[in-house]
Design an enzyme around this catalytic site. Structure first.
Site, PDB file in Angstrom:
ATOM      1  N   GLU A   1     -12.310  -4.425  -4.752  1.00 29.82           N
ATOM      2  CA  GLU A   1     -12.807  -3.063  -4.523  1.00 29.82           C
ATOM      3  C   GLU A   1     -12.068  -2.025  -5.362  1.00 29.82           C
ATOM      4  OE1 GLU A   1     -12.217  -5.300  -2.005  1.00 29.82           O
ATOM      5  OE2 GLU A   1     -14.362  -5.660  -1.719  1.00 29.82           O
TER       6      GLU A   1
ATOM      7  N   ARG B   1      -5.355  -1.953   8.802  1.00 28.76           N
ATOM      8  CA  ARG B   1      -6.475  -2.831   8.464  1.00 28.76           C
ATOM      9  C   ARG B   1      -6.000  -3.833   7.419  1.00 28.76           C
ATOM     10  NH1 ARG B   1      -8.213   2.357   6.681  1.00 28.76           N
ATOM     11  NH2 ARG B   1      -7.660   2.679   4.500  1.00 28.76           N
TER      12      ARG B   1
ATOM     13  N   ASP C   1       0.829  -1.212   0.000  1.00 24.53           N
ATOM     14  CA  ASP C   1       0.000   0.000   0.000  1.00 24.53           C
ATOM     15  C   ASP C   1       0.867   1.268   0.000  1.00 24.53           C
ATOM     16  OD1 ASP C   1      -2.400   1.359  -0.038  1.00 24.53           O
ATOM     17  OD2 ASP C   1      -2.654   1.330   2.140  1.00 24.53           O
ATOM     18  N   GLY C   2       0.306   2.350  -0.513  1.00 27.79           N
ATOM     19  CA  GLY C   2       0.952   3.657  -0.411  1.00 27.79           C
ATOM     20  C   GLY C   2       1.598   4.166  -1.688  1.00 27.79           C
TER      21      GLY C   2
ATOM     22  N   ARG D   1       1.890  -4.824   6.175  1.00 29.16           N
ATOM     23  CA  ARG D   1       1.185  -3.790   5.405  1.00 29.16           C
ATOM     24  C   ARG D   1       2.014  -2.506   5.463  1.00 29.16           C
ATOM     25  NH1 ARG D   1      -5.062  -2.311   4.414  1.00 29.16           N
ATOM     26  NH2 ARG D   1      -4.673  -0.552   3.029  1.00 29.16           N
TER      27      ARG D   1
ATOM     28  N   SER E   1      -8.131  -4.826   4.753  1.00 26.25           N
ATOM     29  CA  SER E   1      -8.791  -4.534   3.468  1.00 26.25           C
ATOM     30  C   SER E   1      -9.182  -5.775   2.667  1.00 26.25           C
ATOM     31  CB  SER E   1      -7.902  -3.606   2.614  1.00 26.25           C
ATOM     32  OG  SER E   1      -7.621  -2.417   3.306  1.00 26.25           O
TER      33      SER E   1
ATOM     34  N   HIS F   1       2.702   3.590  -8.879  1.00 22.93           N
ATOM     35  CA  HIS F   1       2.436   2.187  -9.230  1.00 22.93           C
ATOM     36  C   HIS F   1       3.599   1.587 -10.016  1.00 22.93           C
ATOM     37  CE1 HIS F   1      -1.451   2.550  -7.549  1.00 22.93           C
ATOM     38  NE2 HIS F   1      -2.008   3.255  -8.522  1.00 22.93           N
TER      39      HIS F   1
ATOM     40  N   GLU G   1       0.985 -13.332  12.319  1.00 23.58           N
ATOM     41  CA  GLU G   1       1.457 -12.126  13.021  1.00 23.58           C
ATOM     42  C   GLU G   1       1.371 -10.945  12.053  1.00 23.58           C
ATOM     43  OE1 GLU G   1       2.244 -12.255  16.157  1.00 23.58           O
ATOM     44  OE2 GLU G   1       2.305 -14.449  16.323  1.00 23.58           O
TER      45      GLU G   1
ATOM     46  N   GLY H   1       0.186   5.643  -4.203  1.00 20.09           N
ATOM     47  CA  GLY H   1      -0.384   6.952  -4.540  1.00 20.09           C
ATOM     48  C   GLY H   1       0.194   8.050  -3.660  1.00 20.09           C
ATOM     49  N   ARG H   2       0.240   7.791  -2.345  1.00 20.69           N
ATOM     50  CA  ARG H   2       0.759   8.793  -1.408  1.00 20.69           C
ATOM     51  C   ARG H   2       2.244   9.071  -1.654  1.00 20.69           C
ATOM     52  NH1 ARG H   2      -1.647   5.856   3.662  1.00 20.69           N
ATOM     53  NH2 ARG H   2      -2.125   4.357   2.026  1.00 20.69           N
TER      54      ARG H   2
ATOM     55  N   LEU I   1      11.466 -19.444  -4.977  1.00 24.12           N
ATOM     56  CA  LEU I   1      10.382 -18.736  -4.291  1.00 24.12           C
ATOM     57  C   LEU I   1       9.020 -19.029  -4.927  1.00 24.12           C
ATOM     58  CD1 LEU I   1       9.790 -16.415  -2.132  1.00 24.12           C
ATOM     59  CD2 LEU I   1       9.679 -14.901  -4.105  1.00 24.12           C
TER      60      LEU I   1
HETATM   61  C1  IPE Z   1      -5.435  -2.701  -0.482  1.00 25.35           C
HETATM   62  O1  IPE Z   1      -5.112  -1.375  -0.559  1.00 25.35           O
HETATM   63  C2  IPE Z   1      -5.365  -3.329  -1.839  1.00 25.35           C
HETATM   64  C3  IPE Z   1      -4.033  -3.436  -2.425  1.00 25.35           C
HETATM   65  C4  IPE Z   1      -2.901  -3.108  -1.857  1.00 25.35           C
HETATM   66  C5  IPE Z   1      -4.026  -3.967  -3.760  1.00 25.35           C
HETATM   67  P1  IPE Z   1      -6.221  -0.232  -0.741  1.00 25.35           P
HETATM   68  O2  IPE Z   1      -5.467   1.044  -0.743  1.00 25.35           O
HETATM   69  O3  IPE Z   1      -7.075  -0.518  -1.897  1.00 25.35           O
HETATM   70  O4  IPE Z   1      -7.079  -0.425   0.575  1.00 25.35           O
HETATM   71  P2  IPE Z   1      -7.913   0.639   1.403  1.00 25.35           P
HETATM   72  O5  IPE Z   1      -8.835   1.313   0.436  1.00 25.35           O
HETATM   73  O6  IPE Z   1      -6.931   1.596   2.002  1.00 25.35           O
HETATM   74  O7  IPE Z   1      -8.623  -0.160   2.463  1.00 25.35           O
HETATM   75  C1  IPE Z   2      -1.429   0.347  -3.421  1.00 27.08           C
HETATM   76  O1  IPE Z   2      -1.220   1.709  -3.383  1.00 27.08           O
HETATM   77  C2  IPE Z   2      -1.583  -0.181  -4.821  1.00 27.08           C
HETATM   78  C3  IPE Z   2      -2.951  -0.600  -5.184  1.00 27.08           C
HETATM   79  C4  IPE Z   2      -3.971  -0.613  -4.395  1.00 27.08           C
HETATM   80  C5  IPE Z   2      -3.140  -1.047  -6.545  1.00 27.08           C
HETATM   81  P1  IPE Z   2      -2.450   2.731  -3.409  1.00 27.08           P
HETATM   82  O2  IPE Z   2      -2.786   3.033  -4.825  1.00 27.08           O
HETATM   83  O3  IPE Z   2      -3.559   2.225  -2.575  1.00 27.08           O
HETATM   84  O4  IPE Z   2      -1.791   4.017  -2.755  1.00 27.08           O
HETATM   85  P2  IPE Z   2      -2.453   4.949  -1.649  1.00 27.08           P
HETATM   86  O5  IPE Z   2      -2.906   4.069  -0.540  1.00 27.08           O
HETATM   87  O6  IPE Z   2      -3.578   5.673  -2.314  1.00 27.08           O
HETATM   88  O7  IPE Z   2      -1.333   5.860  -1.232  1.00 27.08           O
HETATM   89 MG    MG Z   3      -4.092   2.416  -0.619  1.00 22.59          MG
END
Ligand code: IPE
Ligand code: IPE
Ligand code: MG
Length: 249
Positions: A58, A202, A11-12, A196, A204, A28, A215, A14-15, A122
């Site tokens: 989602e 969470r 995750d993250g 995560r 998700s 990405h 864990e 985008g941020r 792996l």
């Molecule tokens: C979970 O991340 C899905 C993936 C990493 C592919 P999201 O960014 O979609 O989850 P939420 O919206 O924060 O719960």
């Molecule tokens: C995880 O990063 C990648 C996918 C869910 C595909 P995000 O795209 O959720 O990035 P944030 O959480 O918005 O920073």
């Molecule tokens: Mg995200």
């Protein structure tokens, strides 16, 4: 001890990109490179299985541009994956509902799974159009369909009443071990450690069945910045945990 199986919520992206004044898609792209490197690092550290959350059921709710960028990124990942997997002796599998994926992506997945199925390095599992609740529901439907077929074929000369009794008996005897054979993760051990990135606390909808005794490790590090030393920190944390599985201390 190194965890045998690590589940990763990447995750993250985008941020990370936003903090650099770049579009989310830039994150990405970098994130997909991080994944390639982490697979090598994890294997060198002794990890046997990695399961990554790449696209959730989602995630279709995101903008059309972002979804199509992610699908194209997947296409190019799949394109080079056989070469990459061969170089690294890596077996790659995909979990999630493939029905909604584009035809060329479905074909590329089948090709990749087939080409890498005998590799002994792996085990990488990619969760794609994956949702844990969806996986459980699909599993239930698969198992029910098979049980009904068994009963009607095995006892075609019986009365409907007897067939129904047999079916109910079979349903009442379903156990956890049998049911896991109908999940997408059939044949893959449950994760020992779930990581995560990017600070959300969470899961998700990621592997709700399989993470029951795993864990959890959360880090503020955004996925594109995740690296070997972050992975080592997570493993160190794992080693401080007392793995109990419900038993007494
Ligand atoms: C979970 O991340 C899905 C993936 C990493 C592919 P999201 O960014 O979609 O989850 P939420 O919206 O924060 O719960
Ligand atoms: C995880 O990063 C990648 C996918 C869910 C595909 P995000 O795209 O959720 O990035 P944030 O959480 O918005 O920073
Ligand atoms: Mg995200």
């Amino acid at each position: 001890m190194v965890p045998k199986h690590i589940a990763l919520i990447m995750d993250g992206n985008g941020r990370w990109a936003k903090a650099k004044g770049k579009p989310r898609t830039f994150g990405h792209k970098k994130g997909s490179e991080t994944l390639k490197q982490i697979c090598k690092d994890a294997y060198n550290l002794g990890v046997e299985y990695i399961t990554v959350y790449a696209f959730s059921t989602e995630n279709w709710k995101r903008s059309t541009e972002e979804v199509s960028f992610l699908m194209n990124l997947l296409r190019s990942y799949l394109k080079e994956s056989i070469k990459n997997a061969t170089e690294n002796n890596m077996r790659v599998r995909v979990i999630g509902d493939r029905e909604d994926l584009a035809e060329d992506i479905k074909e590329a997945i089948i090709k990749m799974e087939e080409a890498t199925k005998d590799f002994t390095g792996l085990n990488l599992t990619i969760a794609l159009n994956y949702g844990g609740r969806d996986e459980i529901l699909r599993g239930i439907k698969k198992q029910m369909n098979i049980l009904i077929k068994e009963v009607t074929i095995e006892s075609s000369d019986e009365t409907a009443d007897n067939q129904l009794t047999q079916l109910l008996n079979k349903i009442n005897n379903i156990n956890e071990k049998d049911f896991t054979l109908y999940l997408d993760t059939k044949g893959i051990p449950d994760p020992d450690l779930m990581i995560r990135t990017s600070g959300e606390l969470r899961t998700s909808n990621f592997l709700p069945w399989q993470l029951a005794y795993t864990e959890f490790y959360f880090t503020n590090c955004h996925w594109p910045d995740f690296n070997r030393s972050e992975l080592e920190k997570a493993i160190e944390y794992y080693n401080q945990r007392d793995r109990r599985f419900g038993g007494a201390k």
